[in-house]
Design a protein around this motif. Structure first.
Motif, mmCIF file in Angstrom:
data_model
loop_
_atom_site.group_PDB
_atom_site.id
_atom_site.type_symbol
_atom_site.label_atom_id
_atom_site.label_comp_id
_atom_site.label_asym_id
_atom_site.label_seq_id
_atom_site.Cartn_x
_atom_site.Cartn_y
_atom_site.Cartn_z
ATOM 1 N N ASP A 1 0.856 -1.191 0.000
ATOM 2 C CA ASP A 1 0.000 0.000 0.000
ATOM 3 C C ASP A 1 0.884 1.229 0.000
ATOM 4 O O ASP A 1 1.899 1.255 0.700
ATOM 5 C CB ASP A 1 -0.938 0.009 1.219
ATOM 6 C CG ASP A 1 -2.136 0.921 0.994
ATOM 7 O OD1 ASP A 1 -1.931 2.122 0.721
ATOM 8 O OD2 ASP A 1 -3.281 0.433 1.060
ATOM 9 N N SER B 1 -13.569 8.737 4.419
ATOM 10 C CA SER B 1 -14.657 7.760 4.584
ATOM 11 C C SER B 1 -15.175 7.853 6.008
ATOM 12 O O SER B 1 -14.372 7.934 6.952
ATOM 13 C CB SER B 1 -14.134 6.348 4.332
ATOM 14 O OG SER B 1 -15.072 5.385 4.756
ATOM 15 N N THR B 2 -16.488 7.861 6.168
ATOM 16 C CA THR B 2 -16.996 7.611 7.517
ATOM 17 C C THR B 2 -16.848 6.114 7.746
ATOM 18 O O THR B 2 -16.308 5.399 6.890
ATOM 19 C CB THR B 2 -18.444 8.114 7.684
ATOM 20 O OG1 THR B 2 -19.295 7.424 6.765
ATOM 21 C CG2 THR B 2 -18.527 9.608 7.412
ATOM 22 N N ILE C 1 -17.671 -1.100 3.813
ATOM 23 C CA ILE C 1 -16.746 -1.946 4.580
ATOM 24 C C ILE C 1 -17.333 -3.353 4.716
ATOM 25 O O ILE C 1 -16.623 -4.356 4.565
ATOM 26 C CB ILE C 1 -16.436 -1.302 5.952
ATOM 27 C CG1 ILE C 1 -15.816 0.092 5.731
ATOM 28 C CG2 ILE C 1 -15.509 -2.192 6.772
ATOM 29 C CD1 ILE C 1 -15.665 0.936 6.991
HETATM 30 C C1 LIG Z 1 -17.623 9.901 2.316
HETATM 31 C C2 LIG Z 1 -17.643 8.390 2.465
HETATM 32 C C3 LIG Z 1 -18.242 7.827 3.572
HETATM 33 C C4 LIG Z 1 -18.260 6.440 3.723
HETATM 34 N N1 LIG Z 1 -18.835 5.906 4.837
HETATM 35 C C5 LIG Z 1 -18.825 4.574 5.027
HETATM 36 C C6 LIG Z 1 -19.346 4.008 6.228
HETATM 37 O O1 LIG Z 1 -19.804 4.719 7.152
HETATM 38 N N2 LIG Z 1 -19.345 2.650 6.351
HETATM 39 C C7 LIG Z 1 -18.863 1.846 5.358
HETATM 40 O O2 LIG Z 1 -18.918 0.628 5.512
HETATM 41 N N3 LIG Z 1 -18.336 2.355 4.228
HETATM 42 C C8 LIG Z 1 -18.290 3.699 4.049
HETATM 43 N N4 LIG Z 1 -17.739 4.211 2.913
HETATM 44 C C9 LIG Z 1 -17.174 3.291 1.909
HETATM 45 C C10 LIG Z 1 -15.804 2.791 2.354
HETATM 46 O O3 LIG Z 1 -14.957 3.878 2.604
HETATM 47 C C11 LIG Z 1 -15.177 1.924 1.257
HETATM 48 O O4 LIG Z 1 -16.141 1.034 0.752
HETATM 49 C C12 LIG Z 1 -13.992 1.145 1.783
HETATM 50 O O5 LIG Z 1 -12.984 2.015 2.201
HETATM 51 C C13 LIG Z 1 -13.447 0.241 0.684
HETATM 52 O O6 LIG Z 1 -12.248 -0.344 1.119
HETATM 53 P P1 LIG Z 1 -11.184 -0.846 0.070
HETATM 54 O O7 LIG Z 1 -10.157 -1.560 0.876
HETATM 55 O O8 LIG Z 1 -11.846 -1.544 -1.041
HETATM 56 O O9 LIG Z 1 -10.561 0.472 -0.608
HETATM 57 P P2 LIG Z 1 -9.855 1.736 0.012
HETATM 58 O O10 LIG Z 1 -10.286 1.984 1.405
HETATM 59 O O11 LIG Z 1 -10.053 2.824 -0.990
HETATM 60 O O12 LIG Z 1 -8.304 1.341 0.048
HETATM 61 C C14 LIG Z 1 -7.545 1.234 -1.132
HETATM 62 C C15 LIG Z 1 -6.076 1.269 -0.753
HETATM 63 O O13 LIG Z 1 -5.318 0.998 -1.942
HETATM 64 C C16 LIG Z 1 -4.159 1.781 -1.907
HETATM 65 N N5 LIG Z 1 -3.657 1.971 -3.285
HETATM 66 C C17 LIG Z 1 -4.374 2.423 -4.341
HETATM 67 N N6 LIG Z 1 -3.593 2.466 -5.444
HETATM 68 C C18 LIG Z 1 -2.364 2.023 -5.054
HETATM 69 C C19 LIG Z 1 -1.128 1.853 -5.736
HETATM 70 N N7 LIG Z 1 -1.005 2.121 -7.042
HETATM 71 N N8 LIG Z 1 -0.056 1.402 -5.023
HETATM 72 C C20 LIG Z 1 -0.190 1.113 -3.710
HETATM 73 N N9 LIG Z 1 -1.325 1.264 -3.026
HETATM 74 C C21 LIG Z 1 -2.406 1.705 -3.688
HETATM 75 C C22 LIG Z 1 -4.601 3.094 -1.283
HETATM 76 O O14 LIG Z 1 -3.481 3.784 -0.715
HETATM 77 C C23 LIG Z 1 -5.604 2.620 -0.239
HETATM 78 O O15 LIG Z 1 -5.025 2.504 1.034
HETATM 79 C C24 LIG Z 1 -17.694 5.599 2.727
HETATM 80 C C25 LIG Z 1 -17.079 6.168 1.614
HETATM 81 C C26 LIG Z 1 -17.044 7.552 1.478
HETATM 82 C C27 LIG Z 1 -16.356 8.133 0.281
#
Ligand SMILES: Cc1cc2nc3c(=O)[nH]c(=O)nc-3n(C[C@H](O)[C@H](O)[C@H](O)COP(=O)(O)OP(=O)(O)OC[C@H]3O[C@@H](n4cnc5c(N)ncnc54)[C@H](O)[C@@H]3O)c2cc1C
Length: 418
Positions: free
Chosen positions: A34, A44-45, A298
């Motif tokens: 990462d 994100s909340t 999440i």
């Molecule tokens: C305003 C808002 C509020 C939200 N509220 C909620 C909530 O209350 N409850 C809930 O369940 N969900 C909520 N969500 C949704 C939630 O944030 C996401 O669904 C969740 O974070 C997805 O997790 P993920 O691991 O798929 O991706 P992400 O959390 O986006 O993580 C992706 C990771 O990949 C890494 N990465 C990307 N590209 C590269 C690269 N090229 N090289 C190395 N690392 C890289 C990034 O650094 C990051 O750490 C909310 C979203 C938003 C925008």
């Protein structure tokens, strides 16, 4: 060059670390990278609905969340102005929700993946997905102060969020897309106690919600239609506070509280992406995203991690072909998420509920089972198909009619006594 890993995962938050943890626990050699270094915040909340809490319990991680002092949430309330629906979002087995800060949750997941044996490289940016003969075979990237590094594996998993480099490199097919529908901004407040409740308020073209998190703080998010995104960015605080004023009693509580953090927020697109192909897979937002109004991301990421890790295990162990195992992952993901996707996109327009839905909502106050059902629907504990099944909605209307008959009979008998 020899493959040092069975699986490489790009991204180490909710989807990536959990997939890494589950595969490492099954004995696979997993590398997770990462660009962030943890603890790390993200826009994100962070409501963890009861089924997400259940996943943490299943993985042996819930005690760690509880130990951070994050308060449990037993009730969700939905204030529509003239009436409020208040219910329990969970099940007997998983009754509670939590809302741990992402700095805490994501670090905890990264640590759990490392403890399970995954090699975690933080502060490492992937710059290229290596594709040979149409098949993904590895990654190329670098850490902050290091030179370029190439790593190869049987499968590269994109857990790299909405702007997924993996999905872009493989041109993952996107379907059921909808543009951003809602813009939301949040901050943290001290002196705004919630007593174990998540409170949501629906008003004309506005929605806002408050939920307790770590350090005795309360997260308050407010949203408006995406059509106002660009204009309202000029004064986020003003529009946020104006929205909250639509619920005067809550606004009064916010006025006596103190904001302790800057505003953060955004608007997101809605889509499904095909989550697999030769040598690659997608989990979490990289593969499927919907508006945050129902806070499912999440929970979805945890579910994807379990489904995808199982499919990769079946394929790498030789029990099934990669395509067979992954097709089942896609089918299950889309079937479980599909109705919630439509429900979420509808809510995110912030249009008033259609008349039939409004009648159903109005029939619920006073009927605890129905209100619990509505809280569970919004928590993703039960599906929209289950909640809106004709026999379920007919039962809600029948109970409301029986209640109003009883009230009318009581009024008649009071009148006849006088
Ligand atoms: C305003 C808002 C509020 C939200 N509220 C909620 C909530 O209350 N409850 C809930 O369940 N969900 C909520 N969500 C949704 C939630 O944030 C996401 O669904 C969740 O974070 C997805 O997790 P993920 O691991 O798929 O991706 P992400 O959390 O986006 O993580 C992706 C990771 O990949 C890494 N990465 C990307 N590209 C590269 C690269 N090229 N090289 C190395 N690392 C890289 C990034 O650094 C990051 O750490 C909310 C979203 C938003 C925008």
């Amino acid at each position: 060059m020899a493959k040092a890993f069975d699986v490489i995962i790009v991204g180490a938050r909710c989807a990536g670390s959990t997939t890494a943890m589950l595969l490492s626990r099954r004995g696979y050699r997993v590398l997770t990278v990462d660009r962030a270094s943890f603890p790390s915040d993200t826009v994100s909340t962070h409501i963890l609905h009861p089924l997400a809490v259940g996943a943490l319990a299943r993985w042996g991680l819930l005690d760690r969340v509880v130990a951070t002092g994050c308060p449990p949430i037993h009730t969700y309330t939905f204030d529509f102005g003239p009436f409020t629906i208040a219910g329990a979002p969970g099940t007997e087995q998983n009754p509670l929700a939590y809302c741990p800060r992402r700095t805490i949750l994501d670090k905890l997941l990264v640590d759990a993946a490392a403890e399970s044996g995954a090699d975690i490289r933080q502060g490492f940016t992937v710059e290229e997905i290596i594709i040979e003969g149409g098949r993904v075979v590895g990654i190329k990237g670098r850490s902050k102060h290091g030179g370029s590094v190439t790593e190869l594996a049987d499968v590269v998993v994109g857990a790299d969020g909405r702007h997924s480099m993996v999905s872009e490199a493989v041109r993952a097919e996107q379907y059921r897309e909808k543009p951003p529908l809602l813009a939301g901004y949040y901050s943290y407040w001290s002196g705004l106690p919630m007593d174990g409740r998540f409170d949501a308020y629906m008003r004309e073209r506005r929605a806002f919600a408050a939920v307790p998190t770590n350090d005795d703080l309360t997260l308050v998010i407010a949203g408006w239609p995406y059509a106002e995104f660009a204009e309202n960015r000029k004064d986020i605080e003003g529009h946020y506070l104006k929205a909250i004023e639509l619920a005067p009693a809550f606004a009064e509580r916010v006025r006596s509280a103190r904001r302790v953090a800057p505003f953060a927020g955004t608007a997101v697109p809605n889509y499904f992406r095909k989550p697999y192909g030769p040598g690659w897979a997608l989990v979490g937002d990289a593969g499927y995203n919907k508006d945050f109004i129902t806070a499912q991301g999440i929970l979805d990421a945890f579910r994807d991690a379990e489904l995808c890790a199982k499919a990769i295990d079946e394929s790498l162990s030789g029990a099934r072909s990669f395509d067979d195992a992954m097709a089942e992952y896609q089918l299950t993901r889309d079937a479980r998420g599909g109705a919630m996707y439509d429900f979420t996109c509808e809510l995110a327009t912030l249009e008033p509920p259609p008349p039939e839905l409004m009648q159903l909502l109005q029939a619920m106050p006073g009927n605890q089972a129905a209100m619990d059902g509505f809280a569970r629907l919004n928590a993703g504990t039960i599906s929209p198909a289950e909640f809106f099944a004709p026999e379920a909605t007919e039962a809600i209307f029948a109970a409301a009619a029986a209640r109003s008959d009883r009230v009318a009979a009581a009024a008649r008998s009071a009148r006849s006594r006088n």
